[in-house]
Design an enzyme around this catalytic site. Structure first.
Site, PDB file in Angstrom:
ATOM      1  N   GLU A   1      -5.973  -5.534  10.032  1.00  0.00           N
ATOM      2  CA  GLU A   1      -4.562  -4.198  10.980  1.00  0.00           C
ATOM      3  C   GLU A   1      -5.079  -3.600  11.812  1.00  0.00           C
ATOM      4  O   GLU A   1      -5.671  -2.305  12.126  1.00  0.00           O
ATOM      5  CB  GLU A   1      -4.142  -3.130   9.565  1.00  0.00           C
ATOM      6  CG  GLU A   1      -4.108  -3.466   8.089  1.00  0.00           C
ATOM      7  CD  GLU A   1      -3.703  -2.388   7.226  1.00  0.00           C
ATOM      8  OE1 GLU A   1      -2.878  -2.967   6.425  1.00  0.00           O
ATOM      9  OE2 GLU A   1      -4.621  -1.528   6.886  1.00  0.00           O
TER      10      GLU A   1
ATOM     11  N   SER B   1       3.440  -2.602  10.153  1.00  0.00           N
ATOM     12  CA  SER B   1       4.459  -2.362  10.792  1.00  0.00           C
ATOM     13  C   SER B   1       5.314  -3.778   9.674  1.00  0.00           C
ATOM     14  O   SER B   1       6.581  -4.566  10.818  1.00  0.00           O
ATOM     15  CB  SER B   1       5.184  -2.004  11.906  1.00  0.00           C
ATOM     16  OG  SER B   1       3.880  -0.570  12.010  1.00  0.00           O
TER      17      SER B   1
ATOM     18  N   LYS C   1      -0.133   4.093  -0.313  1.00  0.00           N
ATOM     19  CA  LYS C   1      -0.593   5.260   0.137  1.00  0.00           C
ATOM     20  C   LYS C   1      -0.067   6.474  -0.638  1.00  0.00           C
ATOM     21  O   LYS C   1      -0.313   6.332  -1.940  1.00  0.00           O
ATOM     22  CB  LYS C   1      -0.252   5.676   1.745  1.00  0.00           C
ATOM     23  CG  LYS C   1      -0.326   4.515   2.503  1.00  0.00           C
ATOM     24  CD  LYS C   1       0.386   4.551   4.069  1.00  0.00           C
ATOM     25  CE  LYS C   1      -0.264   3.246   4.728  1.00  0.00           C
ATOM     26  NZ  LYS C   1       0.517   3.532   5.897  1.00  0.00           N
TER      27      LYS C   1
ATOM     28  N   HIS D   1      -9.724   0.772   4.288  1.00  0.00           N
ATOM     29  CA  HIS D   1      -8.740   1.174   5.189  1.00  0.00           C
ATOM     30  C   HIS D   1      -8.759   2.257   6.421  1.00  0.00           C
ATOM     31  O   HIS D   1      -9.409   2.835   6.120  1.00  0.00           O
ATOM     32  CB  HIS D   1      -7.068   1.790   4.110  1.00  0.00           C
ATOM     33  CG  HIS D   1      -6.431   1.462   5.186  1.00  0.00           C
ATOM     34  ND1 HIS D   1      -5.845   2.297   5.713  1.00  0.00           N
ATOM     35  CD2 HIS D   1      -4.853   0.626   4.719  1.00  0.00           C
ATOM     36  CE1 HIS D   1      -4.370   2.581   6.433  1.00  0.00           C
ATOM     37  NE2 HIS D   1      -3.791   0.909   5.513  1.00  0.00           N
TER      38      HIS D   1
ATOM     39  N   GLU E   1      -7.019   4.171   7.511  1.00  0.00           N
ATOM     40  CA  GLU E   1      -6.746   5.935   7.326  1.00  0.00           C
ATOM     41  C   GLU E   1      -8.027   6.981   6.196  1.00  0.00           C
ATOM     42  O   GLU E   1      -8.318   7.476   6.790  1.00  0.00           O
ATOM     43  CB  GLU E   1      -5.096   6.291   6.395  1.00  0.00           C
ATOM     44  CG  GLU E   1      -4.337   5.859   7.595  1.00  0.00           C
ATOM     45  CD  GLU E   1      -3.118   4.929   6.497  1.00  0.00           C
ATOM     46  OE1 GLU E   1      -3.018   5.255   5.341  1.00  0.00           O
ATOM     47  OE2 GLU E   1      -2.054   4.938   7.325  1.00  0.00           O
TER      48      GLU E   1
ATOM     49  N   GLY F   1       2.881   2.196  10.989  1.00  0.00           N
ATOM     50  CA  GLY F   1       3.029   3.016  10.204  1.00  0.00           C
ATOM     51  C   GLY F   1       3.970   3.501  12.097  1.00  0.00           C
ATOM     52  O   GLY F   1       4.370   4.490  11.899  1.00  0.00           O
TER      53      GLY F   1
ATOM     54  N   ASN G   1       0.840  -0.805   0.153  1.00  0.00           N
ATOM     55  CA  ASN G   1      -0.149  -0.096   0.306  1.00  0.00           C
ATOM     56  C   ASN G   1       0.525   1.276  -0.250  1.00  0.00           C
ATOM     57  O   ASN G   1       1.465   1.186   0.972  1.00  0.00           O
ATOM     58  CB  ASN G   1      -1.151   0.067   1.447  1.00  0.00           C
ATOM     59  CG  ASN G   1      -1.642   1.352   1.224  1.00  0.00           C
ATOM     60  OD1 ASN G   1      -1.786   2.316   0.583  1.00  0.00           O
ATOM     61  ND2 ASN G   1      -2.058   1.295   2.655  1.00  0.00           N
TER      62      ASN G   1
HETATM   63  P1  PGA Z   1       2.388   0.330   7.377  1.00  0.00           P
HETATM   64  O1  PGA Z   1       1.171  -0.110   7.068  1.00  0.00           O
HETATM   65  O2  PGA Z   1       2.958  -1.284   6.838  1.00  0.00           O
HETATM   66  O3  PGA Z   1       3.269   0.683   7.365  1.00  0.00           O
HETATM   67  O4  PGA Z   1       2.270  -0.199   8.588  1.00  0.00           O
HETATM   68  C1  PGA Z   1       0.273  -0.592   6.087  1.00  0.00           C
HETATM   69  C2  PGA Z   1      -1.188  -0.415   5.921  1.00  0.00           C
HETATM   70  O5  PGA Z   1      -1.706   0.875   6.624  1.00  0.00           O
HETATM   71  O6  PGA Z   1      -1.260  -1.392   5.166  1.00  0.00           O
END
Ligand code: PGA
Length: 253
Positions: free
Chosen positions: A170, A216, A11, A98, A100, A176, A9
């Site tokens: 997730e 992560s 983003k 997601h 976010e 993140g 992803n």
């Molecule tokens: P990350 O993000 O691997 O940077 O923690 C995962 C995601 O949001 O899909």
């Protein structure tokens, strides 16, 4: 055998030029090194999808995904992209729900239900995201919270439709942050997601559904997470922006 999926992803990162360069690195390394039956997906910004699809067409197991689609077919929805638009770029997957987008765009479970249905009707594979906040986990409500997300966005599907959905668990507190869920926490949640799906759609259907872990995930922690019986892949943010790391995660299967 469940499909193993390693999805990146991106983003809101990378200019078109940078994205094309990253995708060509991924494709080239995948051609040379990826021998297993892992399905890799690059969920790029919408701007990049057409150009990246041309590159991924060269390899059988690397695909393109959108990061979101509208629940509407077309019309006056400024700034949104439709399922047909995503498909027309060559995308085959789409991330739906997601955390976010749930947080910053106030996406609701009902809206996500409509998006999942539209994606399936159009032939896009939904990567449906679920996961709890730290507060919810600390209160011990993570299983019921995630089960409710599944109920409100997926339980209207038929078993036949459900088999085509990929789920990404997730935990928001792991996204993140550099904090990864422990293998026990991941396995516990993945197992409970599969059990919830089994009670609604039947054990045979639940056994076929790939459940990815996200939060992560990196080359260092991927082997242990991916070795869990109910972890069928990963949705990777930060580490998917480095071709070497992303491929190494896929190779750790
Ligand atoms: P990350 O993000 O691997 O940077 O923690 C995962 C995601 O949001 O899909």
């Amino acid at each position: 055998m469940r499909k193993k999926v390693i999805a990146g992803n991106w983003k809101m990162n990378l200019t078109l030029e940078e994205g094309v360069s990253l995708a060509s690195e991924v494709v080239n390394i995948a051609k040379d090194e990826l021998t297993s039956d892992v399905t890799m997906v690059l969920c790029t910004p919408a701007i990049h999808m057409a150009a990246v699809s041309k590159l991924t067409a060269e390899v059988a197991n690397v695909h393109v995904g959108a990061q979101n689609i509208s629940e509407h077919e077309s019309g006056a929805y400024t700034g949104d992209i439709s399922a047909d638009m995503a498909l027309s770029t060559g995308a085959e997957f789409v991330i739906i729900g997601h955390s976010e987008r749930r947080e910053y765009h106030f996406e609701t479970n009902a809206q996500l239900a409509a998006r999942v249905e539209l994606a399936l009707a159009k032939g896009l594979t939904p990567l449906f995201c679920c996961g709890e906040s730290l507060e919810t986990r600390e209160a011990g409500d993570h299983v019921s919270f995630v089960t409710k997300q599944l109920e409100e966005s997926l339980y209207q599907l038929s078993a036949e439709q459900m088999e085509k959905v990929v789920i990404a668990y997730e935990p928001i507190w792991a996204i993140g942050t550099g904090v990864t869920a422990s293998t026990e926490q991941a396995q516990e949640m993945h197992k409970s997601i599969r059990e919830a799906l089994a009670s609604k759609f039947g054990a045979e259907v639940a056994e076929k559904i790939s459940i990815l872990y996200g939060g992560s995930m990196k080359p260092g922690n991927a082997p242990e997470l991916l070795a869990q019986p109910d972890v069928d892949g990963g949705l990777i943010g930060g580490a998917s922006l480095k071709s070497r790391d992303f491929i190494d995660i896929a190779k750790s299967y």
